[in-house]
Design an enzyme around this catalytic site. Structure first.
Site, mmCIF file in Angstrom:
data_model
loop_
_atom_site.group_PDB
_atom_site.id
_atom_site.type_symbol
_atom_site.label_atom_id
_atom_site.label_comp_id
_atom_site.label_asym_id
_atom_site.label_seq_id
_atom_site.Cartn_x
_atom_site.Cartn_y
_atom_site.Cartn_z
ATOM 1 N N GLY A 100 0.832 -1.189 0.000
ATOM 2 C CA GLY A 100 0.000 0.000 0.000
ATOM 3 C C GLY A 100 0.870 1.244 0.000
ATOM 4 O O GLY A 100 2.059 1.207 -0.302
ATOM 5 N N ILE A 101 0.275 2.370 0.393
ATOM 6 C CA ILE A 101 0.970 3.642 0.373
ATOM 7 C C ILE A 101 1.374 4.039 1.789
ATOM 8 O O ILE A 101 0.688 3.694 2.754
ATOM 9 C CB ILE A 101 0.079 4.731 -0.264
ATOM 10 C CG1 ILE A 101 0.867 6.020 -0.501
ATOM 11 C CG2 ILE A 101 -1.156 5.005 0.592
ATOM 12 C CD1 ILE A 101 0.107 7.042 -1.334
ATOM 13 N N GLY A 102 2.497 4.726 1.935
ATOM 14 C CA GLY A 102 2.879 5.256 3.245
ATOM 15 C C GLY A 102 4.252 4.805 3.700
ATOM 16 O O GLY A 102 4.980 4.095 3.001
ATOM 17 N N MET B 121 5.186 2.774 6.157
ATOM 18 C CA MET B 121 5.386 1.361 6.462
ATOM 19 C C MET B 121 5.668 0.529 5.209
ATOM 20 O O MET B 121 6.671 -0.209 5.155
ATOM 21 C CB MET B 121 4.160 0.807 7.195
ATOM 22 C CG MET B 121 4.326 -0.619 7.658
ATOM 23 S SD MET B 121 5.636 -0.716 8.855
ATOM 24 C CE MET B 121 4.982 0.428 10.077
ATOM 25 N N GLU C 185 -2.176 -3.052 -6.473
ATOM 26 C CA GLU C 185 -3.072 -1.976 -6.903
ATOM 27 C C GLU C 185 -2.256 -0.752 -7.302
ATOM 28 O O GLU C 185 -2.409 -0.213 -8.387
ATOM 29 C CB GLU C 185 -4.020 -1.627 -5.765
ATOM 30 C CG GLU C 185 -4.908 -0.437 -6.021
ATOM 31 C CD GLU C 185 -5.725 -0.088 -4.803
ATOM 32 O OE1 GLU C 185 -5.786 1.109 -4.462
ATOM 33 O OE2 GLU C 185 -6.302 -0.996 -4.180
ATOM 34 N N GLY D 159 -8.389 -0.657 -2.178
ATOM 35 C CA GLY D 159 -8.284 -2.088 -2.456
ATOM 36 C C GLY D 159 -7.897 -2.920 -1.257
ATOM 37 O O GLY D 159 -7.548 -4.096 -1.408
ATOM 38 N N LYS E 257 -2.542 16.044 19.045
ATOM 39 C CA LYS E 257 -1.986 17.393 18.935
ATOM 40 C C LYS E 257 -1.625 17.991 20.288
ATOM 41 O O LYS E 257 -0.807 18.905 20.380
ATOM 42 C CB LYS E 257 -2.974 18.299 18.200
ATOM 43 C CG LYS E 257 -3.171 17.932 16.737
ATOM 44 C CD LYS E 257 -4.165 18.853 16.056
ATOM 45 C CE LYS E 257 -4.346 18.485 14.600
ATOM 46 N NZ LYS E 257 -5.358 19.354 13.929
#
Length: 447
Positions: A218-220, A222, A243, A341, A368
């Site tokens: 996936g994205i990111g 990790m 994907e 996905g 925060k």
């Protein structure tokens, strides 16, 4: 060129092209780098002439001119199949509405409902056979065209050309209007640099990967950390069926980790629905026969994913509760991401022989105000979206360990999840599990 006369007959400037849009229309942009910037700008300049036009896309890589020009949504209403940082800014102003889908289902639904009035897509220049290539944004491009009454393409000489066997391009005969844009460079996204905690979790993920595995990232931070460790490892003959193709996949290939020789479908090729990353990544996929792109109705179809052995699907999450329900897309009711996905690959990887669907996350996060919270919670907060139901959840990894919860009862899942929670929160989680009736006396977590 054989099709040059037809090309010239359909060629218009952007301002002329967008006159086909009427009030109340559903206007569908392609996604990612497939969003057509000149057409979006031209349409934004018609704002005061139009009412209730829905602009739909996914993961806009810049603030759309149409939506930015109309924050109240009186003229343009923003729908999206996913979201980016820019999209979340519109969400806070009240003009962003998510369209839930399992990604592989979306093209199927479009084909059944035929609901789109105007499609606008960013494409590569026409080739000698009359085709415009979708570049790094194949994912749902052709289904969008097939479901639209009018099709406009914006040509960009800087668009990389990707190979594929079907639906990675559109013929001029299927296009109503052609626009030549300003030929901007492809928009890049910087690779998120992994932090020490990400690298610790990635090291645990590496223990679940063996030679011949087929990787989805996936994205990111990790997934980037995992890709970096794979590139530095001695793993052999990995495959890629993913994907999103990212820089991490490119690095894995360039270091010799990826051959694709053990894949059952698309043997020897790195296949993907779309590519997002650096300029080097876009150069890498340009006319590269190793890289093949297909629509998500093929890439994300769980049964296609499952045809390859040892599929390892690696994705992020925001939080998980003690029932093992996984949230990857909201903070309470506040929209953050989308299903994408993730479910498709969780299903497909489990069906794959020797496959594993892995959700990675840090055990805590800091808000925060500097307060630390556990990502493993007794229950998900009100309004939170369940992305991966407990029935689909498989492997979950934090910096405190790896668990496989398939086939486990509710108390066994709770115990396993607490074992990988931050130690400061474990007693509280045990107490909550007892209160919820999903606990029995055990000393398994007191290690």
């Amino acid at each position: 060129m054989k099709f040059q006369q037809e090309y010239l007959s359909k060629l218009q400037n952007p301002e002329e092209a967008v006159k086909v849009v009427k009030s109340g229309d559903m206007v569908q942009y392609n996604s990612f780098n497939g969003v057509p910037p000149a057409l979006d700008m031209a349409l934004s300049q018609r704002r005061d002439e139009l009412q209730g036009v829905i602009i739909n896309t996914s993961v806009a890589l810049y603030p759309l001119h149409t939506i930015s020009s109309d924050p109240t949504g009186e003229h343009f209403i923003y729908h999206s199949w996913h979201s980016s940082d820019y999209d979340r800014q519109f969400s806070s102003s009240g003009n962003f509405f998510y369209v839930p889908y399992l990604y592989y289902e979306m093209p199927i639904d479009l084909s059944r409902r035929q609901i789109l009035d105007v499609a606008m897509l960013h494409v590569a220049p026409m080739d000698e056979d009359g085709y415009f290539n979708f570049g790094p944004s194949v994912a749902q491009a052709k289904p969008i065209i097939d479901s639209s009454s009018k099709v406009i393409v914006e040509v960009n000489k800087n668009m990389p050309v990707v190979y594929g066997e079907f639906d990675h391009r559109v013929h001029i005969s299927e296009v109503d209007i052609i626009v030549e844009g300003d030929n901007p460079a492809m928009l890049t996204i910087p690779a998120a640099e992994p932090e020490p905690l990400d690298e610790k979790i990635a090291a645990l993920v590496m223990e679940e990967i063996e030679d011949g595995a087929c990787i989805q990232l996936g994205i990111g931070k990790m997934p980037n950390a995992v890709g970096k460790l794979i590139a530095q490892s001695d793993l052999k003959d990995l495959g890629v069926h993913t994907e999103m193709l990212a820089d991490a996949h490119m690095v894995m290939y360039e270091t010799g980790r990826v051959t694709g020789k053990n894949k059952t479908i698309n043997n020897g090729a790195m296949v993907f629905g779309f590519a997002m990353g650096s300029k080097e990544l876009y150069d890498f996929i340009d006319r590269n026969p190793i890289c093949q792109s297909y629509p998500v109705s093929y890439i994300n179809l769980p049964h296609n994913i499952a045809k390859n052995p040892k599929v390892i699907a690696i994705n992020n999450a925001i939080e998980v509760d003690l029932f093992s329900q996984i949230n990857s897309e909201s903070v309470g009711t506040r929209h953050i991401s989308g299903t994408g996905g993730q479910v498709d690959f969780m299903l497909g990887s489990f069906m794959s022989q020797g496959g594993k669907g892995i959700i990675c996350m840090s055990s805590t996060f800091t808000d925060k105000k500097g307060n630390i919270h556990s990502r493993i919670r007794p229950t998900l907060p009100p309004g939170t979206i369940v992305t991966v139901p407990r029935t689909i959840a498989h492997y979950i990894i934090t910096e405190y360990g790896t668990i496989n919860i398939k086939g486990k009862s509710t108390w066994q899942r709770a115990e396993a999840l607490i074992s990988i929670a931050h130690p400061d929160f474990r007693d509280e989680l045990v107490s909550e599990a007892q209160h919820m009736g999903i606990w029995r006396r055990s000393n398994r977590i007191s290690q």
